[in-house]
Design an enzyme around this catalytic site. Structure first.
Site, PDB file in Angstrom:
ATOM      1  CB  VAL A 264      -0.477  -5.831   4.138  1.00  0.00           C
ATOM      2  CG1 VAL A 264      -1.735  -5.241   4.707  1.00  0.00           C
ATOM      3  CG2 VAL A 264      -0.537  -6.021   2.647  1.00  0.00           C
TER       4      VAL A 264
ATOM      5  CE1 TYR B 145      -4.283  -0.890  -4.734  1.00  0.00           C
ATOM      6  CE2 TYR B 145      -5.120  -3.142  -4.818  1.00  0.00           C
ATOM      7  CZ  TYR B 145      -4.707  -2.044  -4.085  1.00  0.00           C
ATOM      8  OH  TYR B 145      -4.697  -2.095  -2.713  1.00  0.00           O
TER       9      TYR B 145
ATOM     10  CE  LYS C  15      -3.902   0.911  -1.018  1.00  0.00           C
ATOM     11  NZ  LYS C  15      -4.477   0.401   0.236  1.00  0.00           N
TER      12      LYS C  15
ATOM     13  CE1 TYR D  87      -4.199   1.296   4.508  1.00  0.00           C
ATOM     14  CE2 TYR D  87      -2.876   0.171   6.155  1.00  0.00           C
ATOM     15  CZ  TYR D  87      -3.111   0.520   4.844  1.00  0.00           C
ATOM     16  OH  TYR D  87      -2.251   0.093   3.889  1.00  0.00           O
TER      17      TYR D  87
ATOM     18  CB  SER E  15      -0.944   0.026   1.201  1.00  0.00           C
ATOM     19  OG  SER E  15      -2.080  -0.724   0.918  1.00  0.00           O
TER      20      SER E  15
HETATM   21  N1  GLN Z   1      -2.234  -5.193  -2.156  1.00  0.00           N
HETATM   22  C1  GLN Z   1      -2.843  -5.064  -0.873  1.00  0.00           C
HETATM   23  C2  GLN Z   1      -4.355  -5.140  -0.988  1.00  0.00           C
HETATM   24  O1  GLN Z   1      -4.881  -4.601  -1.891  1.00  0.00           O
HETATM   25  C3  GLN Z   1      -2.424  -3.795  -0.258  1.00  0.00           C
HETATM   26  C4  GLN Z   1      -3.024  -3.572   1.106  1.00  0.00           C
HETATM   27  C5  GLN Z   1      -2.113  -2.917   2.084  1.00  0.00           C
HETATM   28  O2  GLN Z   1      -0.899  -2.886   1.960  1.00  0.00           O
HETATM   29  N2  GLN Z   1      -2.711  -2.416   3.134  1.00  0.00           N
HETATM   30  O3  GLN Z   1      -5.034  -5.724  -0.184  1.00  0.00           O
END
Ligand code: GLN
Length: 327
Positions: free
Chosen positions: A268, A198, A76, A250, A73
């Site tokens: 994650v 993505y 992003k 988050y 993530s």
């Molecule tokens: N690729 C992961 C997902 O879409 C990314 C989520 C994350 O790092 N929080 O679930």
């Protein structure tokens, strides 16, 4: 142009301090590795590294500094910057909000009234953001993303195919979000292509130093402090850092802002980046996650750094950036 590897990293008292932090938290084994993406469950939970890159390009690092992992993530943040460059601020705001959700990163929710995903740091908003990246086809869009990463880290990056296919074949929640957004006309019909891009952006391989250089680039008005190359238009740095500050961690974002007070983003796979504008980028990698999907050691290390150097943005008493030593 200098490469990250050319930078002098002789042990300094600051690096010794990072070493102390590393040893203090190395024994902390709370949390679990992400397992909802099967390939991520295979990671060694012991891995741990901390890296700081200053806005003038000095590098301080400890731990498993060369270990490669997928960015997840944290991507992003960078893709939001590219989408802002491609589409402009006003258009982006019609498609993706800037409100924290207070919900998990993978919640299947849209804003009731506008039908926009809440913000670009949660999955729904990130998928919508990725769908807005310009390019004449899937390959050109992927190449534009990879080139953006190259500018941020100073070398070519690659997609880990196993993690990409693992997520592509199990990412049903993300697919559900894309369908929901398609239903409300917030994303165009090519949702499989947007999801692939993505998943690919999340599966790009980086090490802890790469993350710190990215964070330092954001701290340095979008210019990579090691290579001198512009990674993102400085106009959009404030947009990127604002959503990192309010939404980057988050459903821990509020508590993070309150206690640690630094724009940040987690992923994650266990990475966290934190940006001290004008001063430095911080990166921590440790795959053991708390229940919200944030690295347990990563949160602890950032908390200690924030307290030690008074990094909280609104801390007018402790803020003491001058005490960050010279190399
Ligand atoms: N690729 C992961 C997902 O879409 C990314 C989520 C994350 O790092 N929080 O679930």
């Amino acid at each position: 142009m200098k490469n990250a590897g050319d930078v002098e990293t002789g042990l300094s008292s600051f690096e010794e301090f990072l070493g102390e932090l590393y040893h203090k938290y190395k024994s902390l084994r709370d949390g679990t590795v992400a397992n909802y993406i099967p390939e991520l469950a295979k990671v060694n939970p012991e891995l741990f590294s901390i890296c700081i890159v200053t806005a003038d390009g000095r590098v301080y690092e400890v731990g498993d500094r060369t270990h490669l992992f997928t960015i997840q993530s944290i991507s992003k943040v960078l893709v939001y910057g590219l989408a802002l460059e491609d589409r402009g601020r006003d258009y982006m705001l019609t498609r993706v909000g800037v409100e924290p959700t207070g919900d998990a990163f993978n919640a299947i929710i849209l804003d009731e009234l506008s039908k926009r995903p809440y913000n670009p740091m949660v999955n729904a908003g990130a998928i919508a953001t990725t769908s807005l990246i310009k390019g004449t086809g899937a390959t050109e869009r992927l190449n534009r993303l990879l080139d953006m990463y190259r500018r941020y880290v100073g070398h070519d990056v690659f997609v880990d195919i196993s993690v990409f296919t693992s997520e592509r074949s199990t990412g049903h929640r993300n697919r559900a979000m894309a369908h929901l957004m398609l239903n409300f006309g917030m994303i165009d019909v090519h949702i499989e292509e947007a999801l692939d891009l993505y998943f690919q952006q999340c599966a790009v391989m980086v090490n802890c130093r790469d993350l710190a250089v990215m964070a330092a680039t954001l701290a340095n008005r979008g210019i990579n402090p090691i290579t001198g190359e512009k990674a993102v238009d400085s106009t959009y740095i404030k947009d990127i850092l604002s959503v990192m500050y309010t939404c980057g961690m988050y459903n821990f974002a509020g508590e993070w802002a309150y206690k640690i007070g630094i724009p940040a983003k987690s992923g994650v796979s266990g990475g966290i980046i934190a940006v001290i504008p004008g001063y430095m980028g911080i990166a921590v990698f440790s795959p053991l996650l708390d229940s919200r999907g944030n690295s347990v050691r990563g949160v602890k290390v950032c908390e200690e750094l924030s307290h030690k150097f008074g990094l909280h943005m609104f801390d007018c008493v402790q803020r003491n950036l001058e005490s960050i030593p010279e190399s």
